[in-house]
Design a protein around this motif. Structure first.
Motif, PDB file in Angstrom:
ATOM      1  N   ALA A  92       0.799  -1.220   0.000  1.00 39.83           N
ATOM      2  CA  ALA A  92       0.000   0.000   0.000  1.00 39.83           C
ATOM      3  C   ALA A  92       0.836   1.276   0.000  1.00 39.83           C
ATOM      4  O   ALA A  92       0.296   2.361  -0.246  1.00 39.83           O
ATOM      5  N   LEU A  93       2.133   1.177   0.265  1.00 40.33           N
ATOM      6  CA  LEU A  93       2.977   2.364   0.205  1.00 40.33           C
ATOM      7  C   LEU A  93       2.950   2.955  -1.206  1.00 40.33           C
ATOM      8  O   LEU A  93       3.103   4.166  -1.384  1.00 40.33           O
ATOM      9  N   GLY A  94       2.744   2.108  -2.200  1.00 45.26           N
ATOM     10  CA  GLY A  94       2.683   2.586  -3.582  1.00 45.26           C
ATOM     11  C   GLY A  94       1.523   3.525  -3.835  1.00 45.26           C
ATOM     12  O   GLY A  94       1.589   4.377  -4.738  1.00 45.26           O
ATOM     13  N   ASP A  95       0.442   3.413  -3.049  1.00 48.20           N
ATOM     14  CA  ASP A  95      -0.709   4.289  -3.237  1.00 48.20           C
ATOM     15  C   ASP A  95      -0.337   5.737  -2.927  1.00 48.20           C
ATOM     16  O   ASP A  95      -0.691   6.654  -3.670  1.00 48.20           O
ATOM     17  N   GLU A  96       0.364   5.935  -1.820  1.00 53.82           N
ATOM     18  CA  GLU A  96       0.779   7.287  -1.445  1.00 53.82           C
ATOM     19  C   GLU A  96       1.811   7.824  -2.425  1.00 53.82           C
ATOM     20  O   GLU A  96       1.748   8.995  -2.831  1.00 53.82           O
ATOM     21  N   ILE A  97       2.744   6.968  -2.832  1.00 51.17           N
ATOM     22  CA  ILE A  97       3.773   7.394  -3.782  1.00 51.17           C
ATOM     23  C   ILE A  97       3.144   7.783  -5.121  1.00 51.17           C
ATOM     24  O   ILE A  97       3.452   8.835  -5.698  1.00 51.17           O
ATOM     25  N   GLY A  98       2.265   6.933  -5.627  1.00 52.85           N
ATOM     26  CA  GLY A  98       1.624   7.216  -6.910  1.00 52.85           C
ATOM     27  C   GLY A  98       0.815   8.499  -6.877  1.00 52.85           C
ATOM     28  O   GLY A  98       0.819   9.278  -7.842  1.00 52.85           O
ATOM     29  N   ALA A  99       0.124   8.736  -5.752  1.00 54.09           N
ATOM     30  CA  ALA A  99      -0.680   9.956  -5.626  1.00 54.09           C
ATOM     31  C   ALA A  99       0.204  11.195  -5.625  1.00 54.09           C
ATOM     32  O   ALA A  99      -0.107  12.201  -6.282  1.00 54.09           O
ATOM     33  N   LEU A 100       1.320  11.146  -4.892  1.00 53.31           N
ATOM     34  CA  LEU A 100       2.218  12.301  -4.831  1.00 53.31           C
ATOM     35  C   LEU A 100       2.857  12.595  -6.183  1.00 53.31           C
ATOM     36  O   LEU A 100       3.121  13.759  -6.510  1.00 53.31           O
ATOM     37  N   LEU A 101       3.095  11.563  -6.975  1.00 57.52           N
ATOM     38  CA  LEU A 101       3.700  11.755  -8.291  1.00 57.52           C
ATOM     39  C   LEU A 101       2.669  12.100  -9.361  1.00 57.52           C
ATOM     40  O   LEU A 101       3.033  12.383 -10.500  1.00 57.52           O
ATOM     41  N   GLY A 102       1.396  12.048  -8.992  1.00 56.93           N
ATOM     42  CA  GLY A 102       0.350  12.377  -9.956  1.00 56.93           C
ATOM     43  C   GLY A 102       0.186  11.337 -11.041  1.00 56.93           C
ATOM     44  O   GLY A 102      -0.264  11.654 -12.154  1.00 56.93           O
ATOM     45  N   ALA A 103       0.529  10.093 -10.740  1.00 59.28           N
ATOM     46  CA  ALA A 103       0.434   9.025 -11.741  1.00 59.28           C
ATOM     47  C   ALA A 103      -1.005   8.540 -11.873  1.00 59.28           C
ATOM     48  O   ALA A 103      -1.751   8.490 -10.889  1.00 59.28           O
ATOM     49  N   ARG A 104      -1.386   8.147 -13.066  1.00 63.76           N
ATOM     50  CA  ARG A 104      -2.718   7.573 -13.271  1.00 63.76           C
ATOM     51  C   ARG A 104      -2.784   6.147 -12.740  1.00 63.76           C
ATOM     52  O   ARG A 104      -3.856   5.658 -12.376  1.00 63.76           O
ATOM     53  N   ILE A 105      -1.648   5.499 -12.690  1.00 66.03           N
ATOM     54  CA  ILE A 105      -1.605   4.101 -12.270  1.00 66.03           C
ATOM     55  C   ILE A 105      -0.237   3.831 -11.646  1.00 66.03           C
ATOM     56  O   ILE A 105       0.765   4.450 -12.024  1.00 66.03           O
ATOM     57  N   VAL A 106      -0.191   2.924 -10.670  1.00 65.00           N
ATOM     58  CA  VAL A 106       1.074   2.600 -10.029  1.00 65.00           C
ATOM     59  C   VAL A 106       1.321   1.099 -10.106  1.00 65.00           C
ATOM     60  O   VAL A 106       0.389   0.295  -9.990  1.00 65.00           O
ATOM     61  N   LEU A 107       2.568   0.750 -10.338  1.00 62.46           N
ATOM     62  CA  LEU A 107       3.017  -0.642 -10.320  1.00 62.46           C
ATOM     63  C   LEU A 107       3.982  -0.802  -9.164  1.00 62.46           C
ATOM     64  O   LEU A 107       4.983  -0.080  -9.079  1.00 62.46           O
ATOM     65  N   VAL A 108       3.681  -1.727  -8.262  1.00 65.62           N
ATOM     66  CA  VAL A 108       4.568  -2.009  -7.134  1.00 65.62           C
ATOM     67  C   VAL A 108       5.165  -3.403  -7.324  1.00 65.62           C
ATOM     68  O   VAL A 108       4.441  -4.400  -7.379  1.00 65.62           O
TER      69      VAL A 108
END
Length: 256
Positions: A156-172
């Motif tokens: 779930a750390l990827g959720d915060e990272i992806g949001a801060l980077l403004g990504a449409r989708i995150v791959l962890v």
């Protein structure tokens, strides 16, 4: 007259899987060989959990792929803290958060590589999966931002990272809990619209990426399909069934 197939026995089954089947026994106990094998596997699993995470070598590998990795950490201080407090592994350290807040990116995808429960798996497979994934994403017109290497990371750390980077989708990409026959298994989690509060129901997972499981190339194929379809449909998780192996599903070659 058609002859019936020869029945296959336990020896054939053991040749097809590293799982512990038909171990035999001596009296009411396992044989010595089986017990020693189990003890060794258990030791390897424990070692995988506590192995050092070589961030420098991983960063060098990702840098050669053109991803200019950023380095962050969760709020879990040390391995003992990480294992005892899973919630801290889902939250960014304040310093790491400040670093990411200064980043600007318009990329579709954020790639996060975390140590997880098996740093050994990450060192062995993560860079190879990314190397095979990038050309597939490029062919689909999907842009990729800087990679993020996260220490003390939970999925779930990827959720915060992806949001801060403004990504449409995150791959962890993260080390999975070591099994007794797979101490170095990598997992890949795809989440559309990353933000804190997402749950496992919002993710798609490609699991068991290791030498005796899913190969790096097969994993890259599945991940690329999931990313492409998640962007096209605007959803992931339970709303997106993995049909990458179904030839009747026409692939979408670009995101809207």
């Amino acid at each position: 007259m058609t002859s019936l197939p020869t029945p296959r026995g336990l020896t054939d089954l053991r040749a097809l899987t590293p799982a512990r089947v038909a171990l035999g026994r001596t009296g009411v106990s396992l044989t010595t060989d089986a017990l020693l094998d189990f003890t060794l596997a258990h030791a390897r699993a424990r070692d995988a959990v506590h192995a050092a995470f070589d961030v420098d070598s991983l960063a060098e590998e990702l840098d050669t792929l053109g991803l200019s990795p950023l380095r962050v950490a969760s709020r879990a201080v040390g391995r003992r803290d990480y294992l005892a407090r899973p919630d801290l592994g889902r939250q960014l350290d304040p310093v790491a958060r400040a670093v990411l807040e200064q980043q600007t990116s318009t990329a579709d995808l954020a790639v996060v590589v975390g140590d997880g429960l098996s740093p050994v798996a990450v060192q062995a497979q993560a860079a190879d999966v990314v190397r095979r994934l990038l050309p597939r994403l490029a062919a689909a017109g999907i842009s990729v931002g800087p990679a993020v290497i996260a220490t003390g990371a939970r999925v779930a750390l990827g959720d915060e990272i992806g949001a801060l980077l403004g990504a449409r989708i995150v791959l962890v990409l993260i080390g999975e809990r070591p099994g007794m026959s797979a101490p170095a298994s990598l997992g890949a989690y795809v989440t559309f619209g990353p933000r804190p509060g997402r749950t496992d129901a919002d993710r798609n997972c490609v699991s068991n990426i290791h030498a005796a499981g899913i190969s790096a190339d097969e994993a890259a194929f599945k991940i690329a399909w999931l990313v492409r379809e998640a962007l096209a449909r605007g959803s992931s998780g339970v709303a997106l069934k993995d049909e990458s192996g179904d030839g009747s599903v026409a692939p979408r070659l670009s995101a809207p």
